[in-house]
Design a protein around this motif. Structure first.
Motif, PDB file in Angstrom:
ATOM      1  N   ARG A 178       0.822  -1.218   0.000  1.00  0.00           N
ATOM      2  CA  ARG A 178       0.000   0.000   0.000  1.00  0.00           C
ATOM      3  C   ARG A 178       0.853   1.265   0.000  1.00  0.00           C
ATOM      4  N   VAL A 338      -5.047   2.330  -7.370  1.00  0.00           N
ATOM      5  CA  VAL A 338      -5.924   1.170  -7.287  1.00  0.00           C
ATOM      6  C   VAL A 338      -5.298   0.123  -6.371  1.00  0.00           C
ATOM      7  N   ARG A 341      -5.577   1.234  -2.712  1.00  0.00           N
ATOM      8  CA  ARG A 341      -6.921   1.097  -2.144  1.00  0.00           C
ATOM      9  C   ARG A 341      -7.275  -0.383  -1.924  1.00  0.00           C
ATOM     10  N   ARG A 342      -6.818  -1.257  -2.792  1.00  0.00           N
ATOM     11  CA  ARG A 342      -7.103  -2.683  -2.608  1.00  0.00           C
ATOM     12  C   ARG A 342      -6.361  -3.226  -1.391  1.00  0.00           C
ATOM     13  N   ARG A 390     -14.448  -0.669   0.276  1.00  0.00           N
ATOM     14  CA  ARG A 390     -14.746  -1.173  -1.069  1.00  0.00           C
ATOM     15  C   ARG A 390     -15.188  -0.035  -1.995  1.00  0.00           C
ATOM     16  N   ASN A 392     -13.954   2.913  -1.805  1.00  0.00           N
ATOM     17  CA  ASN A 392     -12.683   3.546  -2.183  1.00  0.00           C
ATOM     18  C   ASN A 392     -12.029   2.804  -3.343  1.00  0.00           C
ATOM     19  N   VAL A 393     -12.098   1.479  -3.304  1.00  0.00           N
ATOM     20  CA  VAL A 393     -11.545   0.678  -4.405  1.00  0.00           C
ATOM     21  C   VAL A 393     -12.295   0.975  -5.698  1.00  0.00           C
ATOM     22  N   TRP A 397     -10.789   2.546  -9.189  1.00  0.00           N
ATOM     23  CA  TRP A 397     -10.934   1.955 -10.522  1.00  0.00           C
ATOM     24  C   TRP A 397     -11.547   2.959 -11.502  1.00  0.00           C
ATOM     25  N   ARG A 525     -11.786  -6.046 -13.557  1.00  0.00           N
ATOM     26  CA  ARG A 525     -11.867  -5.845 -12.111  1.00  0.00           C
ATOM     27  C   ARG A 525     -11.517  -7.152 -11.409  1.00  0.00           C
TER      28      ARG A 525
END
Length: 526
Positions: A178, A338, A341-342, A390, A392-393, A397, A525
């Motif tokens: 991260r 991305v 955030r994941r 989620r 935020n993810v 994207w 995704r």
């Protein structure tokens, strides 16, 4: 067209950097960032522009491409603008801000160290808190022991004095990448900002050249117009004399007078145009209007370069456009975010600790045996955040998709501008050749009328008319010269600077696949 050719065709360092796509993919494998991809519209670009002329032998230096205009006055103006232009100073300040923001984003990759020194004095009644659990007195002069078999007086108060000096640290283990992705995104933001600053630089140079060409054209038009007014004044006077002598009629008299008055009325507007262009040029070089006499000599005669632009320019030259570079870097920044955030969906592992000395007396801190240590390891896993993580993810994207689309739009727009500017330059070259033929005809006519007048065959009025016609052709020539200069500038600007005459480089060793840069679709995704 193969995927390798497609990547080669859209521009190296930015797209030849696409060989860097393999490296980026390898780095991305250690994080949750998606693999780099090219939008379909970008991957399908042709490898080169249509040939408009045979290849040239030489090309200007990319950094100083404006020297191809071969004008010492213009070189001096651009050098001054690059030092004093206020837009450039503002862009540099923005770049400095992004440099510091990158350092802020990069800081969490390293342990945070703190130095702590404090003294603590505590005095509490014995019948409160923990003391009350052991039979602390309720405020008397002492108390019996709360432990059977032991006899001592229980104190009325508990008093403590502690001094400490320690070095503490806090560190988050970037197990999921991260922090690395956040730092990488900040780097890309900085590179995009640097490309934006280069866009400003290119715009300042192009605006300086364009305004200079406008000044040259406006001055030349004013000089021609003033000469025309003098000629038409003399022509109107001769027509009046001929009318009084009965040689001509009133229609010709009033037509010549109208022509003279019209030419005379155009002078104030032309003077305003000169003053306005010179004022804007002064602003570009960071000066007050009217204060560039030292940079603009009275006579300006820039060279007219009609040399054909090399044919078959590779589309990879688009990489020299700073706006394309900036769009590419923003795609990379969005891709890395991305991944960041994941990674936030997974547990955070952190270490905290401190080491130092602690004593009840300040002077005792000097003793080695007063040391203490404290180490804490923690793991925090998100369980329920109301869908925030989620979301935020999903937002990351969507921003990645937007960046890819903006990148594709920038590349396609750049391709169109280059193609249009190349054709415009060829059209202006053709127009200039035709105008020069008109000027040659007008000059030949003037010479013929002068010869007829000197030999007594023709009259002076016809000679004046020939001079007026030549001035009209010269005015058209001035406009054509500015047009060809602007068209050549448009090619430079569309390509981001200079063009090169070399053939497209062999990039057969660059391999792409759907996991790196060769896919022609938005990312899945996963």
């Amino acid at each position: 067209m193969s995927a390798a050719t497609a990547v080669a065709g859209v521009g190296a360092r930015g797209f030849r950097r696409a060989g860097g796509f393999l490296l980026l993919a390898a780095v991305g494998a250690c994080s949750f960032a998606p693999g780099p991809r090219l939008p379909a519209a970008v991957a399908e670009l042709p490898a080169a522009y249509e040939a408009a002329a045979p290849p040239a032998e030489a090309a200007p230096e990319p950094r100083d491409w404006w020297r191809a205009f071969d004008d010492a006055t213009l070189d001096r103006l651009i050098e001054t603008a690059l030092v004093a232009n206020l837009d450039l100073h503002e862009a540099v300040a923005r770049l400095e801000e992004l440099r510091h923001r990158y350092r802020i984003a990069r800081a969490p990759l390293f342990p945070a160290l703190t130095l702590d020194a404090n003294g603590n004095r505590s005095s509490t009644p014995a019948n409160t808190g923990l003391g009350s659990q052991f039979g602390g007195d309720d405020g008397g002069d002492g108390g019996d022991s709360p432990f059977p078999g032991f006899s001592f007086d229980f104190p009325d108060r508990f008093e403590f004095t502690t001094y400490s000096a320690s070095l503490g640290f806090a560190y988050e283990l970037d197990f999921w990448g991260r922090l690395r992705n956040e730092s990488g995104a900040a780097v890309r933001d900085f590179l995009a900002s640097r490309a934006d600053a280069e866009t400003v630089r290119l715009t300042v140079i192009a605006s300086t050249i364009s305004t200079y060409l406008e000044v040259v054209s406006a001055r030349a038009q004013l000089a021609i117009a003033e000469d025309n007014v003098d000629l038409l004044r003399e022509r109107a006077e001769l027509t009046r004399e001929r009318y009084q002598a009965g040689v001509t009629n009133t229609f010709e008299l009033y037509a010549i007078r109208q022509q003279y008055r019209t030419a005379e009325s155009n002078l104030p507007g032309l003077r305003t145009a000169v003053d306005d262009a010179e004022g804007r040029l002064a602003l570009l070089v960071g000066r007050y209007a009217g204060m560039i006499e030292d940079l603009l000599p009275p006579t300006l005669e820039p060279a007219v370069d009609t040399t054909p632009i090399p044919g078959g320019l590779p589309v990879s030259l688009l990489e020299d456009r700073p706006d394309v570079m900036a769009a590419f870097e923003r795609v990379e920044a969005a891709r890395r975010r991305v991944g960041a955030r994941r990674a936030e969906l997974l547990p955070t592992i952190s270490l905290n600790g401190a080491a130092g000395r602690q004593a009840g007396e300040l002077g005792d801190l000097r003793f080695v045996d007063q040391w203490f240590t404290n180490l804490i390891g923690g793991l925090v896993a998100p369980i329920f955040q109301g869908g925030r993580l989620r979301a935020n993810v999903g937002a990351a994207w969507a921003q990645y998709d937007q960046a890819l689309i903006a990148y594709a739009r920038t590349v396609l727009g750049a391709y169109r501008e280059v193609r249009t500017s190349l054709r415009q330059f060829e059209n202006e070259r053709e127009r200039y050749a035709q105008v020069m033929e008109q000027v040659a005809d007008a000059r030949a006519s003037l010479e013929n009328q002068l010869e007829r007048y000197q030999s007594g065959v023709g009259d002076y009025v016809e000679y004046l008319d020939a001079r007026v016609n030549l001035n009209g052709a010269e005015n058209t020539r001035v406009l054509a010269e500015r047009g060809i200069g602007e068209a050549r500038l448009a090619v430079h600007r569309a390509l981001g600077g200079a063009w090169v005459a070399e053939d497209v480089e062999d990039v057969e060793d660059v391999e792409t696949n759907e996991d790196t840069g060769g896919a022609a679709s938005l990312p899945d995704r996963r």
